[in-house]
Design a protein around this motif. Structure first.
Motif, PDB file in Angstrom:
ATOM      1  N   GLU A  60     -62.876 109.132  19.468  1.00  0.00           N
ATOM      2  CA  GLU A  60     -61.563 109.555  19.917  1.00  0.00           C
ATOM      3  C   GLU A  60     -60.562 109.418  18.778  1.00  0.00           C
ATOM      4  N   PHE A  61     -59.610 110.316  18.723  1.00  0.00           N
ATOM      5  CA  PHE A  61     -58.581 110.262  17.700  1.00  0.00           C
ATOM      6  C   PHE A  61     -57.225 110.422  18.365  1.00  0.00           C
ATOM      7  N   MET A  62     -56.340 109.483  18.113  1.00  0.00           N
ATOM      8  CA  MET A  62     -54.996 109.548  18.654  1.00  0.00           C
ATOM      9  C   MET A  62     -54.021 109.466  17.480  1.00  0.00           C
ATOM     10  N   PRO A  63     -53.410 110.578  17.108  1.00  0.00           N
ATOM     11  CA  PRO A  63     -52.469 110.541  15.990  1.00  0.00           C
ATOM     12  C   PRO A  63     -51.262 109.676  16.330  1.00  0.00           C
ATOM     13  N   SER A  64     -50.583 109.214  15.313  1.00  0.00           N
ATOM     14  CA  SER A  64     -49.399 108.383  15.503  1.00  0.00           C
ATOM     15  C   SER A  64     -48.299 109.192  16.184  1.00  0.00           C
ATOM     16  N   LEU A  65     -47.918 108.770  17.375  1.00  0.00           N
ATOM     17  CA  LEU A  65     -46.854 109.463  18.099  1.00  0.00           C
ATOM     18  C   LEU A  65     -45.533 109.358  17.341  1.00  0.00           C
ATOM     19  N   ALA A  66     -45.289 108.220  16.711  1.00  0.00           N
ATOM     20  CA  ALA A  66     -44.051 108.046  15.944  1.00  0.00           C
ATOM     21  C   ALA A  66     -43.974 109.048  14.798  1.00  0.00           C
ATOM     22  N   VAL A  67     -45.072 109.216  14.079  1.00  0.00           N
ATOM     23  CA  VAL A  67     -45.094 110.150  12.953  1.00  0.00           C
ATOM     24  C   VAL A  67     -44.935 111.586  13.460  1.00  0.00           C
ATOM     25  N   LEU A  68     -45.577 111.919  14.561  1.00  0.00           N
ATOM     26  CA  LEU A  68     -45.445 113.262  15.117  1.00  0.00           C
ATOM     27  C   LEU A  68     -44.008 113.543  15.569  1.00  0.00           C
ATOM     28  N   CYS A  69     -43.359 112.560  16.177  1.00  0.00           N
ATOM     29  CA  CYS A  69     -41.957 112.723  16.604  1.00  0.00           C
ATOM     30  C   CYS A  69     -41.039 112.902  15.405  1.00  0.00           C
ATOM     31  N   LEU A  70     -41.272 112.101  14.357  1.00  0.00           N
ATOM     32  CA  LEU A  70     -40.475 112.244  13.133  1.00  0.00           C
ATOM     33  C   LEU A  70     -40.668 113.625  12.521  1.00  0.00           C
ATOM     34  N   ALA A  71     -41.900 114.083  12.474  1.00  0.00           N
ATOM     35  CA  ALA A  71     -42.181 115.402  11.908  1.00  0.00           C
ATOM     36  C   ALA A  71     -41.465 116.499  12.696  1.00  0.00           C
ATOM     37  N   ALA A  72     -41.493 116.399  14.018  1.00  0.00           N
ATOM     38  CA  ALA A  72     -40.831 117.406  14.858  1.00  0.00           C
ATOM     39  C   ALA A  72     -39.325 117.394  14.623  1.00  0.00           C
ATOM     40  N   SER A  73     -38.754 116.218  14.540  1.00  0.00           N
ATOM     41  CA  SER A  73     -37.315 116.097  14.310  1.00  0.00           C
ATOM     42  C   SER A  73     -36.928 116.638  12.931  1.00  0.00           C
ATOM     43  N   LEU A  74     -37.740 116.316  11.928  1.00  0.00           N
ATOM     44  CA  LEU A  74     -37.471 116.823  10.582  1.00  0.00           C
ATOM     45  C   LEU A  74     -37.558 118.348  10.540  1.00  0.00           C
ATOM     46  N   ARG A  75     -38.590 118.890  11.162  1.00  0.00           N
ATOM     47  CA  ARG A  75     -38.782 120.338  11.187  1.00  0.00           C
ATOM     48  C   ARG A  75     -37.608 121.011  11.902  1.00  0.00           C
ATOM     49  N   GLU A  76     -37.175 120.417  13.001  1.00  0.00           N
ATOM     50  CA  GLU A  76     -36.048 120.957  13.763  1.00  0.00           C
ATOM     51  C   GLU A  76     -34.757 120.946  12.944  1.00  0.00           C
ATOM     52  N   SER A  77     -34.665 120.005  12.000  1.00  0.00           N
ATOM     53  CA  SER A  77     -33.477 119.886  11.152  1.00  0.00           C
ATOM     54  C   SER A  77     -33.592 120.705   9.865  1.00  0.00           C
ATOM     55  N   GLY A  78     -34.639 121.506   9.765  1.00  0.00           N
ATOM     56  CA  GLY A  78     -34.782 122.384   8.620  1.00  0.00           C
ATOM     57  C   GLY A  78     -35.567 121.818   7.447  1.00  0.00           C
ATOM     58  N   HIS A  79     -36.186 120.654   7.624  1.00  0.00           N
ATOM     59  CA  HIS A  79     -36.984 120.040   6.560  1.00  0.00           C
ATOM     60  C   HIS A  79     -38.454 120.437   6.710  1.00  0.00           C
ATOM     61  N   GLN A  80     -39.233 120.109   5.699  1.00  0.00           N
ATOM     62  CA  GLN A  80     -40.659 120.440   5.707  1.00  0.00           C
ATOM     63  C   GLN A  80     -41.478 119.147   5.724  1.00  0.00           C
ATOM     64  N   PRO A  81     -41.859 118.663   6.910  1.00  0.00           N
ATOM     65  CA  PRO A  81     -42.661 117.442   6.980  1.00  0.00           C
ATOM     66  C   PRO A  81     -44.113 117.702   6.577  1.00  0.00           C
ATOM     67  N   ILE A  82     -44.677 116.734   5.879  1.00  0.00           N
ATOM     68  CA  ILE A  82     -46.083 116.776   5.485  1.00  0.00           C
ATOM     69  C   ILE A  82     -46.699 115.495   6.028  1.00  0.00           C
ATOM     70  N   ILE A  83     -47.635 115.606   6.949  1.00  0.00           N
ATOM     71  CA  ILE A  83     -48.234 114.425   7.563  1.00  0.00           C
ATOM     72  C   ILE A  83     -49.529 114.063   6.849  1.00  0.00           C
ATOM     73  N   LEU A  84     -49.617 112.798   6.460  1.00  0.00           N
ATOM     74  CA  LEU A  84     -50.848 112.258   5.882  1.00  0.00           C
ATOM     75  C   LEU A  84     -51.259 111.079   6.756  1.00  0.00           C
ATOM     76  N   ASP A  85     -52.107 111.357   7.737  1.00  0.00           N
ATOM     77  CA  ASP A  85     -52.563 110.318   8.660  1.00  0.00           C
ATOM     78  C   ASP A  85     -53.881 109.766   8.137  1.00  0.00           C
ATOM     79  N   LEU A  86     -53.816 108.566   7.603  1.00  0.00           N
ATOM     80  CA  LEU A  86     -55.001 107.941   7.008  1.00  0.00           C
ATOM     81  C   LEU A  86     -55.753 107.047   7.992  1.00  0.00           C
ATOM     82  N   ALA A  87     -55.179 106.830   9.164  1.00  0.00           N
ATOM     83  CA  ALA A  87     -55.814 105.981  10.172  1.00  0.00           C
ATOM     84  C   ALA A  87     -56.713 106.817  11.074  1.00  0.00           C
ATOM     85  N   VAL A  88     -57.716 107.411  10.435  1.00  0.00           N
ATOM     86  CA  VAL A  88     -58.639 108.289  11.146  1.00  0.00           C
ATOM     87  C   VAL A  88     -60.078 107.888  10.816  1.00  0.00           C
ATOM     88  N   LYS A  89     -60.983 108.306  11.658  1.00  0.00           N
ATOM     89  CA  LYS A  89     -62.387 107.932  11.501  1.00  0.00           C
ATOM     90  C   LYS A  89     -62.966 108.386  10.161  1.00  0.00           C
TER      91      LYS A  89
END
Length: 118
Positions: free
Chosen positions: A20-49
């Motif tokens: 099972e993989f559950m991405p960081s909800l905090a990081v996803l929320c930050l990315a959505a907020s940044l994108r909504e504000s006109g920024h370009q979020p790049i997610i690097l989730d290293l806590a994966v199998k």
């Protein structure tokens, strides 16, 4: 503006051993907020199998961070760490980021960063 969001690897999390993989909800929320504000979020989730499956997960993470920094050259990097036990890893990442991109700004978030800001 490009913003790199890093969710650090922790080798002591048993959940990574499952399929099972559950991405960081905090990081996803930050990315959505940044994108909504006109920024370009790049997610690097290293806590994966797939990180855990590497021969040297710690070095793999450092190499991945450098690769993304060199490719994307973000002026801002955010490191999320929920627990105090992740602080040494976050500090190691921050030092690597400054070595690779000296002018890059670094911010941290999570309960440790909020509870112990200094």
């Amino acid at each position: 503006m490009k913003v790199l969001l890093i969710h650090p690897f922790r080798n002591d999390i048993g959940a990574l051993e499952s399929d099972e993989f559950m991405p960081s909800l905090a990081v996803l929320c930050l990315a959505a907020s940044l994108r909504e504000s006109g920024h370009q979020p790049i997610i690097l989730d290293l806590a994966v199998k797939s990180t855990l499956e590497q021969e040297d997960p710690g070095q793999y993470c450092l190499d991945k961070i450098v690769d993304v920094l060199k490719k994307e050259k973000p002026p801002l990097v955010a490191i999320s760490f929920l627990f105090s036990g992740t602080f040494p890893v976050a500090l190691q990442y921050a030092k690597l980021i400054k070595k690779t991109l000296p002018d890059c700004k670094i911010i941290t978030g999570g309960i440790h960063a909020t509870s112990f800001p200094k």
